[in-house]
Design a protein around this motif. Sequence first.
Motif, PDB file in Angstrom:
ATOM      1  N   ALA A  76       0.820  -1.214   0.000  1.00 48.95           N
ATOM      2  CA  ALA A  76       0.000   0.000   0.000  1.00 48.95           C
ATOM      3  C   ALA A  76       0.852   1.261   0.000  1.00 48.95           C
ATOM      4  O   ALA A  76       0.394   2.319  -0.419  1.00 48.95           O
ATOM      5  CB  ALA A  76      -0.938   0.010   1.202  1.00 48.95           C
ATOM      6  N   VAL A  77       2.071   1.137   0.494  1.00 46.46           N
ATOM      7  CA  VAL A  77       2.962   2.306   0.539  1.00 46.46           C
ATOM      8  C   VAL A  77       4.355   1.886   0.084  1.00 46.46           C
ATOM      9  O   VAL A  77       5.114   1.296   0.833  1.00 46.46           O
ATOM     10  CB  VAL A  77       3.029   2.897   1.962  1.00 46.46           C
ATOM     11  CG1 VAL A  77       3.878   4.145   1.963  1.00 46.46           C
ATOM     12  CG2 VAL A  77       1.648   3.210   2.495  1.00 46.46           C
ATOM     13  N   VAL A  78       4.665   2.150  -1.163  1.00 43.20           N
ATOM     14  CA  VAL A  78       5.989   1.841  -1.688  1.00 43.20           C
ATOM     15  C   VAL A  78       6.638   3.150  -2.119  1.00 43.20           C
ATOM     16  O   VAL A  78       6.186   3.780  -3.078  1.00 43.20           O
ATOM     17  CB  VAL A  78       5.903   0.870  -2.885  1.00 43.20           C
ATOM     18  CG1 VAL A  78       7.295   0.467  -3.334  1.00 43.20           C
ATOM     19  CG2 VAL A  78       5.069  -0.347  -2.554  1.00 43.20           C
ATOM     20  N   ASN A  99      -0.148  -3.615 -12.083  1.00 39.72           N
ATOM     21  CA  ASN A  99      -1.258  -3.003 -11.354  1.00 39.72           C
ATOM     22  C   ASN A  99      -2.509  -2.963 -12.234  1.00 39.72           C
ATOM     23  O   ASN A  99      -2.395  -2.975 -13.464  1.00 39.72           O
ATOM     24  CB  ASN A  99      -0.886  -1.574 -10.941  1.00 39.72           C
ATOM     25  CG  ASN A  99      -0.326  -1.498  -9.534  1.00 39.72           C
ATOM     26  OD1 ASN A  99      -0.019  -2.519  -8.919  1.00 39.72           O
ATOM     27  ND2 ASN A  99      -0.188  -0.294  -9.030  1.00 39.72           N
ATOM     28  N   THR A 104       0.810   4.935 -13.186  1.00 38.36           N
ATOM     29  CA  THR A 104       0.555   5.277 -11.788  1.00 38.36           C
ATOM     30  C   THR A 104       0.577   6.775 -11.547  1.00 38.36           C
ATOM     31  O   THR A 104      -0.354   7.332 -10.980  1.00 38.36           O
ATOM     32  CB  THR A 104       1.591   4.576 -10.892  1.00 38.36           C
ATOM     33  OG1 THR A 104       1.531   3.182 -11.173  1.00 38.36           O
ATOM     34  CG2 THR A 104       1.295   4.810  -9.430  1.00 38.36           C
ATOM     35  N   ALA A 120       7.323   9.809  -5.050  1.00 39.06           N
ATOM     36  CA  ALA A 120       5.955   9.611  -4.591  1.00 39.06           C
ATOM     37  C   ALA A 120       5.886   8.277  -3.862  1.00 39.06           C
ATOM     38  O   ALA A 120       6.817   7.476  -3.926  1.00 39.06           O
ATOM     39  CB  ALA A 120       4.985   9.613  -5.775  1.00 39.06           C
ATOM     40  N   ARG A 121       4.796   8.064  -3.157  1.00 37.33           N
ATOM     41  CA  ARG A 121       4.571   6.752  -2.561  1.00 37.33           C
ATOM     42  C   ARG A 121       3.438   6.105  -3.336  1.00 37.33           C
ATOM     43  O   ARG A 121       2.376   6.700  -3.499  1.00 37.33           O
ATOM     44  CB  ARG A 121       4.192   6.911  -1.087  1.00 37.33           C
ATOM     45  CG  ARG A 121       5.310   7.556  -0.289  1.00 37.33           C
ATOM     46  CD  ARG A 121       5.048   7.527   1.186  1.00 37.33           C
ATOM     47  NE  ARG A 121       3.819   8.220   1.552  1.00 37.33           N
ATOM     48  CZ  ARG A 121       3.586   8.675   2.792  1.00 37.33           C
ATOM     49  NH1 ARG A 121       4.475   8.503   3.732  1.00 37.33           N
ATOM     50  NH2 ARG A 121       2.462   9.282   3.074  1.00 37.33           N
ATOM     51  N   ILE A 122       3.674   4.907  -3.828  1.00 35.56           N
ATOM     52  CA  ILE A 122       2.677   4.289  -4.698  1.00 35.56           C
ATOM     53  C   ILE A 122       2.150   2.980  -4.108  1.00 35.56           C
ATOM     54  O   ILE A 122       2.740   2.417  -3.198  1.00 35.56           O
ATOM     55  CB  ILE A 122       3.236   4.037  -6.115  1.00 35.56           C
ATOM     56  CG1 ILE A 122       4.445   3.095  -6.053  1.00 35.56           C
ATOM     57  CG2 ILE A 122       3.600   5.354  -6.788  1.00 35.56           C
ATOM     58  CD1 ILE A 122       4.888   2.599  -7.400  1.00 35.56           C
ATOM     59  N   LYS A 123       1.020   2.523  -4.674  1.00 29.16           N
ATOM     60  CA  LYS A 123       0.437   1.237  -4.285  1.00 29.16           C
ATOM     61  C   LYS A 123       0.848   0.176  -5.289  1.00 29.16           C
ATOM     62  O   LYS A 123       0.928   0.451  -6.492  1.00 29.16           O
ATOM     63  CB  LYS A 123      -1.097   1.337  -4.313  1.00 29.16           C
ATOM     64  CG  LYS A 123      -1.676   2.246  -3.280  1.00 29.16           C
ATOM     65  CD  LYS A 123      -3.183   2.337  -3.473  1.00 29.16           C
ATOM     66  CE  LYS A 123      -3.722   3.584  -2.818  1.00 29.16           C
ATOM     67  NZ  LYS A 123      -5.058   3.919  -3.297  1.00 29.16           N
ATOM     68  N   CYS A 154      -3.730  -3.040  -3.324  1.00 35.36           N
ATOM     69  CA  CYS A 154      -4.584  -2.406  -4.321  1.00 35.36           C
ATOM     70  C   CYS A 154      -6.048  -2.707  -4.088  1.00 35.36           C
ATOM     71  O   CYS A 154      -6.878  -2.557  -4.971  1.00 35.36           O
ATOM     72  CB  CYS A 154      -4.159  -2.790  -5.732  1.00 35.36           C
ATOM     73  SG  CYS A 154      -2.992  -1.589  -6.384  1.00 35.36           S
ATOM     74  N   GLY A 155      -6.403  -3.197  -2.901  1.00 29.87           N
ATOM     75  CA  GLY A 155      -7.798  -3.466  -2.601  1.00 29.87           C
ATOM     76  C   GLY A 155      -8.330  -4.627  -3.414  1.00 29.87           C
ATOM     77  O   GLY A 155      -7.572  -5.401  -3.993  1.00 29.87           O
ATOM     78  N   GLY A 156      -9.624  -4.763  -3.497  1.00 30.05           N
ATOM     79  CA  GLY A 156     -10.177  -5.844  -4.320  1.00 30.05           C
ATOM     80  C   GLY A 156     -11.036  -6.737  -3.476  1.00 30.05           C
ATOM     81  O   GLY A 156     -12.093  -6.432  -3.098  1.00 30.05           O
TER      82      GLY A 156
END
Lengths: 156, 103
Positions: A76-78, A99, A104, A120-123, A154-156
């Motif tokens: 969730a936080v990369v 993804n 992104t 940035a911090r990405i998912k 990434c939820g789901g």
Amino acid sequence: MKRRVFVKGSLAASTLAVAAGAGLLSPTRVLAAAWPENAFGQRPEADALNAFFGTSEVTESDQVALKAPLQAENGAVVPIKVMTTLPNVESIAVVVEKNPAPFTTGLEVMGGGAGAMYSARIKMGQTSPVKCYVKSGGKVYMTAQEIKVTVGGCGG
Amino acid sequence: MSTKMKIKKSADGGYEVMVLAKHPMETGLRKDSKTGEKIPAHFIKTMEFSLNGTAVAQADLGTGVSTNPLISVHLADAKPGDTVGVNWVDNKGESDSAEAAVK
């Protein structure tokens, strides 16, 4: 005879109209642009790059560096950081191949000496190659790194 | 929602601008665990940086950016005394901005 002329004329007109339409649709992105919806929605990476950069021709370069963890415990936080020594950076894009929405984030540079760094911090949903693209002088340069993800984000 | 900005001098000249925006960044794919209904997407779309009032860069964000985005850019032309601003807009039209002076 008259009919033939008419058909010819209308054919030519319609070709022109199609050409104009294509010209309008083709990605000519200028400064202070709106959110690049086309890039974010595209599944094949080449289409997303085309929408964002206006080209999908890419050269690998060691003048683009991606600083990111080799393994992310929490998808969730990369944290990722793109750095480049290329001059006149026009835009930067980050693509996470696996993804749901690969494109992104991106940065569009308008001035102020911006563009040497973007972070940035990405998912990330799963382990995937992360690619960063830098457009400089009309050409797109790329570098990639695989980031392993133990828990997806990434939820789901 | 709040937005914070920090400006750091970077080693190779110029300044690094860090922005932390408080935002849920919902993807629209997540489901509410109680009702089973999808939580609608809610994310920042654009984040514009300005130097002394002139736009210098725009970050385009999507659902793939983490909750409470921390975005940073490097401004080579920033000098002490300059004002750096940031303004973001999300997909619901909500927005926030922050400003800080370069020291």
